[in-house]
Write a protein that holds these residues in place. Structure first.
Motif, short mmCIF file in Angstrom:
data_model
loop_
_atom_site.label_atom_id
_atom_site.label_comp_id
_atom_site.label_asym_id
_atom_site.label_seq_id
_atom_site.Cartn_x
_atom_site.Cartn_y
_atom_site.Cartn_z
N GLY A 81 0.77 -1.23 0.00
CA GLY A 81 0.00 0.00 0.00
C GLY A 81 0.80 1.28 0.00
O GLY A 81 0.25 2.37 -0.17
N GLU A 82 2.13 1.22 0.19
CA GLU A 82 2.95 2.42 0.22
C GLU A 82 3.66 2.62 -1.11
O GLU A 82 4.29 1.69 -1.64
CB GLU A 82 3.99 2.35 1.35
N ASP A 83 3.57 3.82 -1.66
CA ASP A 83 4.18 4.13 -2.95
C ASP A 83 5.69 4.28 -2.77
O ASP A 83 6.17 5.21 -2.11
CB ASP A 83 3.59 5.42 -3.52
N MET A 84 6.45 3.36 -3.36
CA MET A 84 7.90 3.32 -3.16
C MET A 84 8.62 4.52 -3.76
O MET A 84 9.76 4.81 -3.40
CB MET A 84 8.48 2.01 -3.72
N GLU A 85 7.95 5.23 -4.66
CA GLU A 85 8.59 6.41 -5.24
C GLU A 85 8.41 7.63 -4.35
O GLU A 85 9.28 8.51 -4.29
CB GLU A 85 8.00 6.70 -6.62
N LEU A 86 7.30 7.68 -3.61
CA LEU A 86 6.95 8.89 -2.86
C LEU A 86 7.39 8.87 -1.40
O LEU A 86 7.49 9.93 -0.78
CB LEU A 86 5.43 9.13 -2.94
N VAL A 87 7.63 7.67 -0.82
CA VAL A 87 8.01 7.63 0.60
C VAL A 87 9.37 8.27 0.82
O VAL A 87 10.18 8.38 -0.09
CB VAL A 87 8.02 6.17 1.15
N SER A 88 9.62 8.71 2.05
CA SER A 88 10.90 9.35 2.38
C SER A 88 12.04 8.35 2.28
O SER A 88 11.83 7.13 2.32
CB SER A 88 10.85 9.90 3.81
N ASP A 89 13.27 8.87 2.16
CA ASP A 89 14.44 7.99 2.06
C ASP A 89 14.57 7.10 3.30
O ASP A 89 14.94 5.93 3.20
CB ASP A 89 15.72 8.83 1.88
N GLU A 90 14.26 7.67 4.48
CA GLU A 90 14.36 6.90 5.71
C GLU A 90 13.36 5.75 5.71
O GLU A 90 13.68 4.62 6.08
CB GLU A 90 14.11 7.82 6.91
N ARG A 91 12.11 6.04 5.28
CA ARG A 91 11.08 4.99 5.22
C ARG A 91 11.44 3.95 4.16
O ARG A 91 11.21 2.75 4.34
CB ARG A 91 9.72 5.62 4.91
N LEU A 95 11.76 -0.04 4.72
CA LEU A 95 11.00 -1.03 3.93
C LEU A 95 11.94 -2.03 3.27
O LEU A 95 11.66 -3.23 3.23
CB LEU A 95 10.15 -0.32 2.87
N ARG A 96 13.07 -1.52 2.75
CA ARG A 96 14.05 -2.42 2.10
C ARG A 96 14.65 -3.39 3.11
O ARG A 96 14.95 -4.54 2.79
CB ARG A 96 15.16 -1.60 1.44
#
Length: 620
Positions: A81-91, A95-96
């Motif tokens: 559900g989280e857009d990998m392009e729009l999330v912050s670098d920290e998030r 996630l990675r």
């Protein structure tokens, strides 16, 4: 309406994904063009297509990552559900580390050779705070067992060089699974593995993905592998989806013309009737290259013999204009044999003859004309070509060194050789990084051909290439052989490729020649039990083949065990379904000749008639 309330939520959703390159001072170039697919928990979605189709670019987008020079230009990639392009670098880092794991093609390049395996397998989970070191170590040992790795309690204390390639590939899977990610991205994880190891790795991956309930993207160009592990297949070409559907539908009833083309390029099973029959136009009185009674290995004991003996009493003859395929699993001595032929590893016993005269064992002692006549084509063109030299200089160097060609004549000869390997003359001014994998492999060949050799030693030259490009390289090699009369020693773990290209086959096991002869003879019964295991391990393009094969007598007896070097008895004893206890484990097997009269030899204690033939003689 269909009730979808009980269906699991998608782990990954890719909607109309667009990625482009933005060269300086030029308009953007679209690379990925509106790709869409979903991945559910416990599902394996395969991305297939030839080199340049966008498979790896799309799979890396699941990590919110693009290669340097590429940029997201449209669509979205939703990981839980989280857009990998729009999330912050920290998030994105979080996630990675916790939700998605990437398995690269080369396990050897993934592991640090200076650190123990256990430290590296657990590092990511501990570093991201997903679990304590103690919990991560316990989880890793559970995965070692699930992946059927030997000695699971102690394997974490070893270094990467102390395990086999197939074991390292499974350890890389353990590294990815430690933190229980929701999504696995597997990028060509079995491409460089031999057939028996590939089956073990595929079986382990499939079992763990099902048990863990992870979703997976499986990137590959090998359709036969896809049929064994994928639930859903996405066919890509030029950054676009040509076709997608269930594995069963794509494999048995493809609709798009490109999918059908991919199916047609799948290498057939290695059976008799595929090998080339040589006309003998280039034959002379003596073979181009001959290996006689060679024993070789690594290290040197006080008695002058190798500390680790890899090859024992090996005899191979390469006639002029012929292709001799050397097959066997990793660790059987294939590359060691090529290194002995080239003089890179001097033999401790025996000799190598070129045109009937004995060569000095070491390359340092060989004359320039001897070096010129035996050329080595290495497996990885990426590492074999100097990235800072232009293609014209790379090909021109052997012409200068061996034939004193310079100036205008050199440029014309480089163009001629580029034409010989079916590359345009303008490539002479390019650097290796500007070429595709298949083009770089052609340059690798061109450099060897520039020396005007009599024998080309080709070590796994198609293993890293996709099906269509690999088939094109094989066709090129056939044309070169017919035009120039050059002889090939073709080393491979891919039986299908060897069967379609070679006219003679040598089967190596634990450094010994266990079977050799014309390709049609070696691939027809009678087989050595090891040859039968190799043939039975080549994936077929049908869903369910893996499960069926794992229940065969050959698989149950021998697939899961590694190659053991021994100087007592038959080294295949502990993997052989027809072994004779008290004989095979004690005595060196005799060499028996199949009575077909075509020079087909099998090294086995069993009579040839027992192996499926009709009569045999054991030499006195």
């Amino acid at each position: 309406m269909t009730d979808t309330s009980n269906e699991p939520a998608n782990v990954l959703e890719v909607h109309d994904l667009m990625i482009e390159a933005r060269p300086h001072g030029a308009p953007p170039i679209p690379i990925v063009k509106g790709v869409s697919f979903d991945v559910k928990p416990g599902q394996v979605v395969a991305l297939i297509g030839e080199s340049g189709s966008g498979k790896t670019t799309i799979s890396l987008a699941a990590l919110g990552y693009t290669k340097p020079g590429l940029h997201f230009s449209g669509g979205e990639v939703l990981l839980q559900g989280e857009d990998m392009e729009l999330v912050s670098d920290e998030r994105k880092r979080q996630l990675r580390g916790e939700n998605v794991a990437y398995l690269a093609q080369s396990a050897a390049a993934t592991f640090n050779p200076a650190l123990k395996i256990g430290e590296q397998v657990t590092e990511s989970a501990v570093l991201h705070g997903a679990m304590t070191q103690e919990a991560a170590t316990q989880r890793a040992e559970e995965l070692y067992r699930a992946l059927e790795l030997p000695d699971p309690d102690r394997i974490g204390g070893r270094y990467p060089h102390q395990v086999s390639g197939g074991q390292l590939q499974r350890l890389m899977a353990a590294m990815a699974l430690v933190s229980r990610p929701s999504l696995l991205v597997l990028d060509e994880p079995t491409t460089a593995l031999d057939v028996t190891t590939q089956i073990e790795v595929l079986k382990a991956f499939k079992k763990v993905i099902q048990e863990e309930g992870s979703a997976a993207i499986y990137v590959t160009h090998d359709l036969a592998v896809v049929a064994q592990i994928a639930d859903h297949i996405v066919v890509l070409y030029g950054g676009k989806v040509m076709e997608q559907g269930s594995a069963e539908q794509i494999v048995t009833n493809p609709q798009h013309s490109y999918t059908k083309r991919l199916m047609a390029a799948v290498r057939p099973s290695p059976v008799a009737g595929l090998g080339d029959s040589m006309a003998g136009d280039h034959l002379r009185d003596v073979p181009a290259l001959e290996v006689r009674d060679v024993t070789a290995g690594y290290g040197k004991g006080a008695d002058g013999k190798p500390l680790i003996t890899v090859l024992r009493d090996v005899n191979v003859t390469i006639e002029r204009g012929h292709v001799v395929g050397i097959i066997g699993e990793s660790g059987c001595g294939k590359s060691t044999l090529a290194r002995v032929m080239a003089g890179l590893l001097p033999a401790s016993e025996g000799e190598v003859l070129l045109d009937g005269h004995a060569l000095p064992p070491s390359v340092k002692e060989r004359k320039r004309e001897d070096l010129q006549l035996v050329q080595f084509v290495f497996q990885m063109a990426d590492t074999a070509l100097n990235p800072k030299q232009r293609i014209g200089d790379i090909i021109g160097r052997p012409l200068q060194f061996y034939h004193n060609v310079h100036g205008r004549e050199l440029r014309e000869e480089v163009r001629r050789i580029l034409d010989l390997v079916e590359l345009p003359a303008v490539f002479a001014d390019r650097f290796p990084a500007e070429l595709s994998g298949g083009q770089k492999q052609r340059v690798n060949l061109a450099r060897a051909l520039a020396a005007r050799p009599e024998v080309l030693l080709c070590d796994e030259v198609t293993s890293a290439l996709d099906t269509i490009v690999g088939a094109n390289v094989i066709e090129l090699l056939k044309n070169l052989r017919d035009k120039t009369g050059v002889s090939f020693v073709f080393i491979s773990h891919d039986l299908s490729t060897v069967a379609s290209f070679a006219d003679e086959v040598v089967v190596l096991y634990a450094g010994r020649v266990v079977e050799k002869g014309p390709v049609d003879q070696v691939l027809s019964p009678p087989f050595h039990p090891y040859t039968r295991l190799l043939i039975a391990s080549v994936p077929e393009l049908r869903v369910g083949w893996l499960e069926e094969t794992m229940q065969t007598r050959e698989a149950l007896a021998g697939i899961a065990r590694g190659v053991t070097l021994t100087d007592v008895g038959c080294p295949f004893f502990d993997r052989c379904p027809v072994a004779i206890e008290g004989t095979c484990d004690k005595l060196t097997p005799p060499t028996r000749e199949d009575q077909s009269g075509h020079g087909h030899y099998i090294e086995c204690h069993r009579e040839v008639v027992e192996l499926g033939g009709a009569g045999a003689t054991a030499p006195a």
